[in-house]
Every structure is written in C-alpha cells, then in structure tokens.
Design a protein around this motif. Structure first.
Motif, PDB file in Angstrom:
ATOM      1  N   HIS A 132       0.799  -1.222   0.000  1.00 53.45           N
ATOM      2  CA  HIS A 132       0.000   0.000   0.000  1.00 53.45           C
ATOM      3  C   HIS A 132       0.835   1.276   0.000  1.00 53.45           C
ATOM      4  O   HIS A 132       0.283   2.368  -0.122  1.00 53.45           O
ATOM      5  CB  HIS A 132      -0.934   0.013   1.218  1.00 53.45           C
ATOM      6  CG  HIS A 132      -1.782  -1.213   1.317  1.00 53.45           C
ATOM      7  ND1 HIS A 132      -2.785  -1.509   0.416  1.00 53.45           N
ATOM      8  CD2 HIS A 132      -1.766  -2.244   2.202  1.00 53.45           C
ATOM      9  CE1 HIS A 132      -3.352  -2.656   0.750  1.00 53.45           C
ATOM     10  NE2 HIS A 132      -2.749  -3.128   1.829  1.00 53.45           N
ATOM     11  N   GLY A 133       2.133   1.143   0.185  1.00 49.78           N
ATOM     12  CA  GLY A 133       3.003   2.317   0.186  1.00 49.78           C
ATOM     13  C   GLY A 133       2.878   3.169   1.433  1.00 49.78           C
ATOM     14  O   GLY A 133       3.218   4.343   1.415  1.00 49.78           O
ATOM     15  N   LYS A 134       2.388   2.578   2.527  1.00 46.22           N
ATOM     16  CA  LYS A 134       2.203   3.338   3.762  1.00 46.22           C
ATOM     17  C   LYS A 134       3.271   2.944   4.781  1.00 46.22           C
ATOM     18  O   LYS A 134       3.418   1.778   5.123  1.00 46.22           O
ATOM     19  CB  LYS A 134       0.825   3.067   4.359  1.00 46.22           C
ATOM     20  CG  LYS A 134      -0.309   3.574   3.507  1.00 46.22           C
ATOM     21  CD  LYS A 134      -1.636   3.282   4.161  1.00 46.22           C
ATOM     22  CE  LYS A 134      -2.768   3.747   3.264  1.00 46.22           C
ATOM     23  NZ  LYS A 134      -4.069   3.402   3.829  1.00 46.22           N
ATOM     24  N   ALA A 135       3.995   3.932   5.247  1.00 46.37           N
ATOM     25  CA  ALA A 135       4.977   3.726   6.306  1.00 46.37           C
ATOM     26  C   ALA A 135       4.652   4.688   7.439  1.00 46.37           C
ATOM     27  O   ALA A 135       4.280   5.838   7.201  1.00 46.37           O
ATOM     28  CB  ALA A 135       6.384   3.970   5.785  1.00 46.37           C
ATOM     29  N   TYR A 136       4.767   4.202   8.665  1.00 43.64           N
ATOM     30  CA  TYR A 136       4.415   5.026   9.816  1.00 43.64           C
ATOM     31  C   TYR A 136       5.619   5.404  10.664  1.00 43.64           C
ATOM     32  O   TYR A 136       5.524   6.293  11.493  1.00 43.64           O
ATOM     33  CB  TYR A 136       3.373   4.304  10.678  1.00 43.64           C
ATOM     34  CG  TYR A 136       2.095   4.065   9.919  1.00 43.64           C
ATOM     35  CD1 TYR A 136       1.222   5.103   9.652  1.00 43.64           C
ATOM     36  CD2 TYR A 136       1.784   2.802   9.439  1.00 43.64           C
ATOM     37  CE1 TYR A 136       0.055   4.898   8.941  1.00 43.64           C
ATOM     38  CE2 TYR A 136       0.622   2.583   8.727  1.00 43.64           C
ATOM     39  CZ  TYR A 136      -0.241   3.633   8.480  1.00 43.64           C
ATOM     40  OH  TYR A 136      -1.386   3.428   7.766  1.00 43.64           O
ATOM     41  N   ARG A 137       6.717   4.721  10.483  1.00 43.93           N
ATOM     42  CA  ARG A 137       7.939   5.034  11.222  1.00 43.93           C
ATOM     43  C   ARG A 137       9.011   5.443  10.222  1.00 43.93           C
ATOM     44  O   ARG A 137       9.152   4.824   9.167  1.00 43.93           O
ATOM     45  CB  ARG A 137       8.436   3.818  12.003  1.00 43.93           C
ATOM     46  CG  ARG A 137       7.564   3.419  13.147  1.00 43.93           C
ATOM     47  CD  ARG A 137       8.220   2.270  13.872  1.00 43.93           C
ATOM     48  NE  ARG A 137       7.456   1.837  15.012  1.00 43.93           N
ATOM     49  CZ  ARG A 137       7.884   0.939  15.872  1.00 43.93           C
ATOM     50  NH1 ARG A 137       9.061   0.381  15.728  1.00 43.93           N
ATOM     51  NH2 ARG A 137       7.136   0.591  16.890  1.00 43.93           N
ATOM     52  N   PHE A 138       9.780   6.446  10.610  1.00 44.39           N
ATOM     53  CA  PHE A 138      10.808   6.953   9.704  1.00 44.39           C
ATOM     54  C   PHE A 138      12.123   7.150  10.445  1.00 44.39           C
ATOM     55  O   PHE A 138      12.138   7.429  11.643  1.00 44.39           O
ATOM     56  CB  PHE A 138      10.365   8.286   9.085  1.00 44.39           C
ATOM     57  CG  PHE A 138       9.160   8.151   8.210  1.00 44.39           C
ATOM     58  CD1 PHE A 138       9.291   7.758   6.894  1.00 44.39           C
ATOM     59  CD2 PHE A 138       7.892   8.397   8.714  1.00 44.39           C
ATOM     60  CE1 PHE A 138       8.182   7.614   6.085  1.00 44.39           C
ATOM     61  CE2 PHE A 138       6.778   8.264   7.916  1.00 44.39           C
ATOM     62  CZ  PHE A 138       6.915   7.870   6.599  1.00 44.39           C
ATOM     63  N   ILE A 139      13.200   6.978   9.704  1.00 44.74           N
ATOM     64  CA  ILE A 139      14.543   7.280  10.199  1.00 44.74           C
ATOM     65  C   ILE A 139      15.166   8.226   9.185  1.00 44.74           C
ATOM     66  O   ILE A 139      15.472   7.827   8.057  1.00 44.74           O
ATOM     67  CB  ILE A 139      15.390   6.004  10.365  1.00 44.74           C
ATOM     68  CG1 ILE A 139      14.759   5.090  11.409  1.00 44.74           C
ATOM     69  CG2 ILE A 139      16.823   6.358  10.744  1.00 44.74           C
ATOM     70  CD1 ILE A 139      15.460   3.764  11.597  1.00 44.74           C
ATOM     71  N   PHE A 140      15.293   9.476   9.568  1.00 47.24           N
ATOM     72  CA  PHE A 140      15.836  10.533   8.706  1.00 47.24           C
ATOM     73  C   PHE A 140      15.126  10.593   7.355  1.00 47.24           C
ATOM     74  O   PHE A 140      15.751  10.718   6.311  1.00 47.24           O
ATOM     75  CB  PHE A 140      17.340  10.371   8.516  1.00 47.24           C
ATOM     76  CG  PHE A 140      18.112  10.535   9.783  1.00 47.24           C
ATOM     77  CD1 PHE A 140      18.181  11.768  10.407  1.00 47.24           C
ATOM     78  CD2 PHE A 140      18.755   9.462  10.365  1.00 47.24           C
ATOM     79  CE1 PHE A 140      18.888  11.926  11.589  1.00 47.24           C
ATOM     80  CE2 PHE A 140      19.463   9.612  11.545  1.00 47.24           C
ATOM     81  CZ  PHE A 140      19.529  10.846  12.161  1.00 47.24           C
ATOM     82  N   GLY A 141      13.820  10.470   7.375  1.00 47.00           N
ATOM     83  CA  GLY A 141      13.023  10.596   6.165  1.00 47.00           C
ATOM     84  C   GLY A 141      12.842   9.309   5.377  1.00 47.00           C
ATOM     85  O   GLY A 141      12.049   9.261   4.448  1.00 47.00           O
ATOM     86  N   PHE A 142      13.570   8.275   5.722  1.00 52.32           N
ATOM     87  CA  PHE A 142      13.427   6.986   5.043  1.00 52.32           C
ATOM     88  C   PHE A 142      12.530   6.080   5.880  1.00 52.32           C
ATOM     89  O   PHE A 142      12.479   6.198   7.103  1.00 52.32           O
ATOM     90  CB  PHE A 142      14.788   6.306   4.853  1.00 52.32           C
ATOM     91  CG  PHE A 142      15.724   7.069   3.977  1.00 52.32           C
ATOM     92  CD1 PHE A 142      15.581   7.053   2.600  1.00 52.32           C
ATOM     93  CD2 PHE A 142      16.752   7.815   4.531  1.00 52.32           C
ATOM     94  CE1 PHE A 142      16.443   7.755   1.790  1.00 52.32           C
ATOM     95  CE2 PHE A 142      17.617   8.524   3.731  1.00 52.32           C
ATOM     96  CZ  PHE A 142      17.465   8.499   2.354  1.00 52.32           C
ATOM     97  N   SER A 143      11.870   5.169   5.230  1.00 58.51           N
ATOM     98  CA  SER A 143      11.028   4.212   5.938  1.00 58.51           C
ATOM     99  C   SER A 143      11.886   3.399   6.905  1.00 58.51           C
ATOM    100  O   SER A 143      12.914   2.829   6.521  1.00 58.51           O
ATOM    101  CB  SER A 143      10.349   3.289   4.936  1.00 58.51           C
ATOM    102  OG  SER A 143       9.816   2.174   5.578  1.00 58.51           O
ATOM    103  N   ALA A 144      11.464   3.338   8.162  1.00 55.36           N
ATOM    104  CA  ALA A 144      12.230   2.603   9.175  1.00 55.36           C
ATOM    105  C   ALA A 144      12.309   1.122   8.827  1.00 55.36           C
ATOM    106  O   ALA A 144      13.324   0.473   9.097  1.00 55.36           O
ATOM    107  CB  ALA A 144      11.607   2.797  10.553  1.00 55.36           C
ATOM    108  N   ILE A 145      11.259   0.594   8.210  1.00 54.81           N
ATOM    109  CA  ILE A 145      11.260  -0.821   7.816  1.00 54.81           C
ATOM    110  C   ILE A 145      12.378  -1.083   6.813  1.00 54.81           C
ATOM    111  O   ILE A 145      13.147  -2.034   6.953  1.00 54.81           O
ATOM    112  CB  ILE A 145       9.894  -1.209   7.206  1.00 54.81           C
ATOM    113  CG1 ILE A 145       8.794  -1.127   8.250  1.00 54.81           C
ATOM    114  CG2 ILE A 145       9.935  -2.582   6.582  1.00 54.81           C
ATOM    115  CD1 ILE A 145       8.871  -2.181   9.306  1.00 54.81           C
ATOM    116  N   SER A 146      12.473  -0.246   5.804  1.00 50.07           N
ATOM    117  CA  SER A 146      13.499  -0.439   4.772  1.00 50.07           C
ATOM    118  C   SER A 146      14.898  -0.311   5.358  1.00 50.07           C
ATOM    119  O   SER A 146      15.784  -1.120   5.064  1.00 50.07           O
ATOM    120  CB  SER A 146      13.317   0.583   3.651  1.00 50.07           C
ATOM    121  OG  SER A 146      12.044   0.464   3.080  1.00 50.07           O
ATOM    122  N   VAL A 147      15.094   0.692   6.197  1.00 52.19           N
ATOM    123  CA  VAL A 147      16.416   0.907   6.794  1.00 52.19           C
ATOM    124  C   VAL A 147      16.791  -0.266   7.695  1.00 52.19           C
ATOM    125  O   VAL A 147      17.911  -0.790   7.622  1.00 52.19           O
ATOM    126  CB  VAL A 147      16.443   2.239   7.581  1.00 52.19           C
ATOM    127  CG1 VAL A 147      17.729   2.378   8.371  1.00 52.19           C
ATOM    128  CG2 VAL A 147      16.261   3.415   6.643  1.00 52.19           C
TER     129      VAL A 147
END
Length: 183
Positions: A132-147
């Motif tokens: 769905h392209g929804k992320a709720y947590r971020f690390i310096f603007g990037f999705s926390a999941i991806s990082v």
C-alpha cells in the motif's frame, strides 16, 4: 650469498634454502582467520553502535519521533550481541578454545536469534509498506522498515561469516592441539 663488492661465495648456488624452517600451515591459517574475524567484529561493532545510537536518541527524545523512530522489540536483545564478540576477541591471544566456542554459540543466540525475531516482527509492516506504500515510522526521512531490513541483511552476513570463520579457526586450533598430543 652475493655481495656488493665481489663474486658469490663458493658453494652457494641458491639451492640451500630447503633446510630452512617454515611456518606450519595451521599457524598461518590461524593468523589469517583471526584477522578476518577481527574485521568482522569491527563491522559488527559499527552496526551495534548505529542501533545503540538510534535507541539512545529515540529514548532520550533528543530529536522528534518524525526524524528517528522508536526502536523495534528485536533491537533490545540485539544489544547483547556485543558480548559474544568480546568473547571472540578474548579467545585470540592464547588460542582459548573455550572462549571461542562460547562466542560461536552465543553469537547464534544473541545475534542471529534477535535478527530472526526482528524479521518476523517487522514482516506485517513491510507487507503494508510494499503493498500500500504506507509507512508510519521513519529514520531521517526513510522508511524505518526499509532501513532496518537493510541493517539486518548486513548484520546476518557479518554474523554468518563470523561463525563460519570461527568454526574454521576452531578446526585449525584442534589440528594444532592434536599434533602436540601425538608428540
């Protein structure tokens, strides 16, 4: 031997090298494996410091939650993964087999275990992000999941190679021990 001033000494045609002592193969292997494991431990230390920094920044609220997300549950037990690396380093000076075995077993328990749990913990959020392209947590603007998945992939490789090289080093040390017992 040749000298600067004159001819080569009589009787030395260059074939007298075979009587010289050589370093046994398992000693060379032990030294090179220790070096590789140290490099992996330093890489692990960098990963550990990044995760610890993220946890400190988020818990001490040094920056807003929008900039650095709160840590996931798997990150807390992963902080214990520094202990196996220390046991590995302590095993090197005197080729302490017990410390190396403790390091290998506890690396699986305190390093690989939390990473597997983290993969399972973050999987539903990763599905939501990629479907769905929804992320709720971020690390310096990037999705926390991806990082965090990127960090986990690197960490699994570091720990996997660390266990592999530790096993080879253990085999090298056992070869050395068995040769001493035969004499």
């Amino acid at each position: 031997m040749a000298s600067r001033a004159g001819p080569r000494a009589t009787g030395s045609d260059g074939s007298d090298f075979q009587h010289r002592e050589k370093v046994a193969g398992h000693y060379k292997m032990s030294a090179s494996l220790k070096n590789e494991i140290k490099k992996l431990i330093y890489a692990h230390l960098i990963i550990w410091m990044l995760i610890a920094a993220q946890m400190c920044v988020s818990h001490l609220k040094l920056v807003s939650k929008d900039l650095v997300a709160m840590p996931y549950q798997w990150e807390y037990p992963y902080l214990l993964s520094l202990v196996p690396s220390l046991f590995g380093l302590f095993s090197f000076p005197r080729n302490n087999i017990s410390y190396l075995v403790i390091s290998m077993i506890s690396t699986g328990l305190f390093s690989i275990g939390p990473l597997i749990y983290g993969t399972l913990e973050m999987f539903p959020m990763a599905q939501q992000l990629y479907r769905h392209g929804k992320a709720y947590r971020f690390i310096f603007g990037f999705s926390a999941i991806s990082v965090m998945y990127l960090v986990m992939v690197v960490a699994v490789q570091v720990h996997g190679w660390q266990i592999y090289y530790s096993k080879k080093l253990l085999d090298s040390w056992f070869t050395n021990t068995q040769e001493k017992k035969k004499k």
